[in-house]
Design a protein around this motif. Sequence first.
Motif, PDB file in Angstrom:
ATOM      1  N   PHE A 125       1.964  -1.590  20.720  1.00  0.00           N
ATOM      2  CA  PHE A 125       2.341  -2.473  19.620  1.00  0.00           C
ATOM      3  C   PHE A 125       1.514  -2.194  18.374  1.00  0.00           C
ATOM      4  CE2 PHE A 125       0.923  -6.307  17.352  1.00  0.00           C
ATOM      5  CZ  PHE A 125       2.079  -6.588  16.653  1.00  0.00           C
ATOM      6  N   HIS A 126       0.222  -2.052  18.549  1.00  0.00           N
ATOM      7  CA  HIS A 126      -0.642  -1.810  17.386  1.00  0.00           C
ATOM      8  C   HIS A 126      -0.284  -0.490  16.706  1.00  0.00           C
ATOM      9  CE1 HIS A 126      -2.969  -5.351  17.939  1.00  0.00           C
ATOM     10  NE2 HIS A 126      -3.463  -4.990  19.119  1.00  0.00           N
ATOM     11  N   GLU A 127       0.059   0.506  17.508  1.00  0.00           N
ATOM     12  CA  GLU A 127       0.494   1.780  16.923  1.00  0.00           C
ATOM     13  C   GLU A 127       1.798   1.595  16.160  1.00  0.00           C
ATOM     14  OE1 GLU A 127      -1.002   4.697  16.782  1.00  0.00           O
ATOM     15  OE2 GLU A 127      -2.768   3.900  17.824  1.00  0.00           O
ATOM     16  N   GLU A 128       2.733   0.862  16.766  1.00  0.00           N
ATOM     17  CA  GLU A 128       4.014   0.609  16.101  1.00  0.00           C
ATOM     18  C   GLU A 128       3.804  -0.213  14.837  1.00  0.00           C
ATOM     19  OE1 GLU A 128       8.410  -1.357  17.077  1.00  0.00           O
ATOM     20  OE2 GLU A 128       6.702  -1.704  18.419  1.00  0.00           O
ATOM     21  N   GLU A 129       2.960  -1.238  14.947  1.00  0.00           N
ATOM     22  CA  GLU A 129       2.682  -2.089  13.784  1.00  0.00           C
ATOM     23  C   GLU A 129       2.053  -1.278  12.665  1.00  0.00           C
ATOM     24  OE1 GLU A 129       0.687  -6.457  13.193  1.00  0.00           O
ATOM     25  OE2 GLU A 129      -0.544  -4.914  14.142  1.00  0.00           O
ATOM     26  N   LYS A 130       1.103  -0.442  13.046  1.00  0.00           N
ATOM     27  CA  LYS A 130       0.431   0.393  12.051  1.00  0.00           C
ATOM     28  C   LYS A 130       1.429   1.308  11.353  1.00  0.00           C
ATOM     29  CE  LYS A 130      -3.267   3.841  11.710  1.00  0.00           C
ATOM     30  NZ  LYS A 130      -4.266   4.624  12.480  1.00  0.00           N
ATOM     31  N   LEU A 132       4.752   0.888  11.087  1.00  0.00           N
ATOM     32  CA  LEU A 132       5.687   0.111  10.276  1.00  0.00           C
ATOM     33  C   LEU A 132       5.046  -0.360   8.985  1.00  0.00           C
ATOM     34  CD1 LEU A 132       7.451  -1.966  13.065  1.00  0.00           C
ATOM     35  CD2 LEU A 132       8.498  -0.210  11.630  1.00  0.00           C
ATOM     36  N   ILE A 133       3.795  -0.786   9.064  1.00  0.00           N
ATOM     37  CA  ILE A 133       3.099  -1.217   7.852  1.00  0.00           C
ATOM     38  C   ILE A 133       2.958  -0.055   6.885  1.00  0.00           C
ATOM     39  CG2 ILE A 133       0.877  -2.000   6.964  1.00  0.00           C
ATOM     40  CD1 ILE A 133       0.595  -3.727   9.469  1.00  0.00           C
ATOM     41  N   ALA A 134       2.600   1.127   7.424  1.00  0.00           N
ATOM     42  CA  ALA A 134       2.486   2.309   6.562  1.00  0.00           C
ATOM     43  C   ALA A 134       3.835   2.676   5.961  1.00  0.00           C
ATOM     44  CB  ALA A 134       1.931   3.474   7.371  1.00  0.00           C
ATOM     45  N   LEU A 163       5.739   8.904   1.842  1.00  0.00           N
ATOM     46  CA  LEU A 163       6.866   8.759   2.763  1.00  0.00           C
ATOM     47  C   LEU A 163       6.762   9.754   3.910  1.00  0.00           C
ATOM     48  CD1 LEU A 163       9.761   8.271   0.191  1.00  0.00           C
ATOM     49  CD2 LEU A 163       8.827   6.532   1.730  1.00  0.00           C
ATOM     50  N   GLN A 164       6.363  10.993   3.568  1.00  0.00           N
ATOM     51  CA  GLN A 164       6.200  12.008   4.612  1.00  0.00           C
ATOM     52  C   GLN A 164       5.063  11.644   5.571  1.00  0.00           C
ATOM     53  OE1 GLN A 164       5.699  15.432   2.094  1.00  0.00           O
ATOM     54  NE2 GLN A 164       7.855  16.051   2.320  1.00  0.00           N
ATOM     55  N   LYS A 165       3.976  11.161   4.984  1.00  0.00           N
ATOM     56  CA  LYS A 165       2.825  10.782   5.812  1.00  0.00           C
ATOM     57  C   LYS A 165       3.184   9.626   6.746  1.00  0.00           C
ATOM     58  CE  LYS A 165      -2.069   9.570   5.460  1.00  0.00           C
ATOM     59  NZ  LYS A 165      -3.189   9.265   4.529  1.00  0.00           N
ATOM     60  N   ALA A 166       4.018   8.726   6.269  1.00  0.00           N
ATOM     61  CA  ALA A 166       4.445   7.596   7.096  1.00  0.00           C
ATOM     62  C   ALA A 166       5.475   8.008   8.141  1.00  0.00           C
ATOM     63  CB  ALA A 166       5.016   6.489   6.215  1.00  0.00           C
ATOM     64  N   ARG A 167       5.962   9.247   8.071  1.00  0.00           N
ATOM     65  CA  ARG A 167       6.906   9.806   9.041  1.00  0.00           C
ATOM     66  C   ARG A 167       8.130   8.904   9.210  1.00  0.00           C
ATOM     67  NH1 ARG A 167       4.457  13.651  12.201  1.00  0.00           N
ATOM     68  NH2 ARG A 167       5.957  13.277  13.894  1.00  0.00           N
ATOM     69  N   ILE A 168       8.671   8.505   8.069  1.00  0.00           N
ATOM     70  CA  ILE A 168       9.789   7.557   8.123  1.00  0.00           C
ATOM     71  C   ILE A 168      11.053   8.193   8.683  1.00  0.00           C
ATOM     72  CG2 ILE A 168       8.889   6.129   6.264  1.00  0.00           C
ATOM     73  CD1 ILE A 168      10.837   7.522   4.389  1.00  0.00           C
ATOM     74  N   MET A 227      15.789   0.896   4.060  1.00  0.00           N
ATOM     75  CA  MET A 227      14.780   1.247   5.066  1.00  0.00           C
ATOM     76  C   MET A 227      13.640   0.240   5.061  1.00  0.00           C
ATOM     77  SD  MET A 227      14.511   5.387   4.867  1.00  0.00           S
ATOM     78  CE  MET A 227      13.354   5.427   6.227  1.00  0.00           C
ATOM     79  N   LYS A 228      13.189  -0.149   3.891  1.00  0.00           N
ATOM     80  CA  LYS A 228      12.105  -1.126   3.783  1.00  0.00           C
ATOM     81  C   LYS A 228      12.504  -2.443   4.458  1.00  0.00           C
ATOM     82  CE  LYS A 228       9.194  -3.534   0.399  1.00  0.00           C
ATOM     83  NZ  LYS A 228       9.659  -4.909   0.645  1.00  0.00           N
ATOM     84  N   ALA A 229      13.727  -2.883   4.205  1.00  0.00           N
ATOM     85  CA  ALA A 229      14.205  -4.115   4.840  1.00  0.00           C
ATOM     86  C   ALA A 229      14.260  -3.966   6.360  1.00  0.00           C
ATOM     87  CB  ALA A 229      15.583  -4.481   4.287  1.00  0.00           C
ATOM     88  N   ASP A 230      14.734  -2.792   6.796  1.00  0.00           N
ATOM     89  CA  ASP A 230      14.788  -2.547   8.243  1.00  0.00           C
ATOM     90  C   ASP A 230      13.389  -2.512   8.852  1.00  0.00           C
ATOM     91  OD1 ASP A 230      17.524  -2.427   8.093  1.00  0.00           O
ATOM     92  OD2 ASP A 230      17.618  -0.235   8.024  1.00  0.00           O
ATOM     93  N   PHE A 231      12.447  -1.873   8.143  1.00  0.00           N
ATOM     94  CA  PHE A 231      11.065  -1.803   8.649  1.00  0.00           C
ATOM     95  C   PHE A 231      10.447  -3.197   8.738  1.00  0.00           C
ATOM     96  CE2 PHE A 231      10.669   2.730   6.806  1.00  0.00           C
ATOM     97  CZ  PHE A 231      11.226   3.247   7.955  1.00  0.00           C
ATOM     98  N   GLU A 232      10.685  -4.005   7.712  1.00  0.00           N
ATOM     99  CA  GLU A 232      10.139  -5.366   7.705  1.00  0.00           C
ATOM    100  C   GLU A 232      10.732  -6.195   8.849  1.00  0.00           C
ATOM    101  OE1 GLU A 232      11.066  -6.556   3.766  1.00  0.00           O
ATOM    102  OE2 GLU A 232       9.156  -5.857   2.927  1.00  0.00           O
ATOM    103  N   LYS A 233      12.037  -6.011   9.083  1.00  0.00           N
ATOM    104  CA  LYS A 233      12.683  -6.718  10.189  1.00  0.00           C
ATOM    105  C   LYS A 233      12.115  -6.254  11.527  1.00  0.00           C
ATOM    106  CE  LYS A 233      17.184  -7.569  12.304  1.00  0.00           C
ATOM    107  NZ  LYS A 233      18.633  -7.257  12.268  1.00  0.00           N
ATOM    108  N   SER A 234      11.963  -4.947  11.654  1.00  0.00           N
ATOM    109  CA  SER A 234      11.407  -4.401  12.895  1.00  0.00           C
ATOM    110  C   SER A 234       9.983  -4.888  13.122  1.00  0.00           C
ATOM    111  CB  SER A 234      11.444  -2.873  12.859  1.00  0.00           C
ATOM    112  OG  SER A 234      12.772  -2.402  12.811  1.00  0.00           O
ATOM    113  N   LEU A 235       9.204  -4.951  12.020  1.00  0.00           N
ATOM    114  CA  LEU A 235       7.813  -5.420  12.144  1.00  0.00           C
ATOM    115  C   LEU A 235       7.777  -6.873  12.586  1.00  0.00           C
ATOM    116  CD1 LEU A 235       4.799  -4.935  11.786  1.00  0.00           C
ATOM    117  CD2 LEU A 235       5.042  -5.563   9.377  1.00  0.00           C
TER     118      LEU A 235
END
Length: 346
Positions: A125-130, A132-134, A163-168, A227-235
């Motif tokens: 979870f912490h990895e996923e959270e990290k 998603l936040i990035a 964006l590349q660093k965040a591996r979106i 994507m931002k909305a999806d990331f926020e929802k996923s987070l």
Amino acid sequence: PVLSATTKVRARDADSDSNSDEERPLTKVVKMLQDLKKGVLSDAEADKAVHEEFTCWCETNIKGKTQALSDANSRIPELQAFIGEAAAQIEDLQVRRKDAAASRDGNQKALREAQSLREKDAKAFHEEEKGLIAAIGAASQAIIVLSSEHPELLQVRQAARSLQKARILSMGVLRGPAESALRRFLMEAKLGDSSVQSFLQQAPGAKAGFKSYKSQSGQVFGILKQMKADFEKSLAEARESEKAAVAEFKELKAAKTDELKMGGKLIVELDNQMAELGEKRAQAQRELQDTKEQLVLDDKFLKETQDKCAKGNENYEATLKSRNAEVRAVDDTILILNNDMTFDLF
């Protein structure tokens, strides 16, 4: 009964002297026989007193040992029954303790596995959270840059690198044309200034150039907003799921902890019951052994006492018979010596 004889007092002539009668030999013999009878009667009374004490001793010991044998014969089956019951109860307690220990071990294992899984899930979870936040941060930065009418080249490249660093693209939220458009934008930003410049270039005339920029950035801008909305929802969903998982683990841990406490308490109680019952069984076994040994001794003593008392009674009856015969003989002798003929002769 001891026989007694009635001695006759002979009448003497009125002119006979009583002192001269006492000096006669026959009178001395009669007196001696009377003293002998008194001695025999005295011995008989002494024998009777001793025999009464002996009889009392016999009755007391025979009665006591007879009761002791009866008690022992009753106690032995009771002890044997208790020892058998105790053995069965101990065996049952051992089975229950084995089950309790297995249940305790199972709860400990389940708790360890749940703890390990919780730690693993928490780490994921912490990895996923990290991530998603990035991703949200990178998308937000890119949205700000692309929302500007005339973004700087450096700003665009920095947004692309974020964006590349965040591996979106690896997060799997895009498919088809949207993924291709964003991938092309990131690739152009990565290739160099000329590619980014072509993305940003304007045609001769401000209006034509603006439309050219807008047409290229607008698609990427829309993709990033979505994507931002999806990331926020996923987070938010990930955090809610983690919160529920943490609460569920706490509930499971509390339940298993209570079960472990109860299991441990049960094991201690079973151990105490087995120890107490084992001690009682050992005491009963010792008592059984002692009772059996004492039973043999008491039986032997009773038989010896009965024989001894029987012989004592026989001896007393024989002695009594002998003394009675002796008394009768003395009485008969005195009677003979006191008759007229014998008195006249002596």
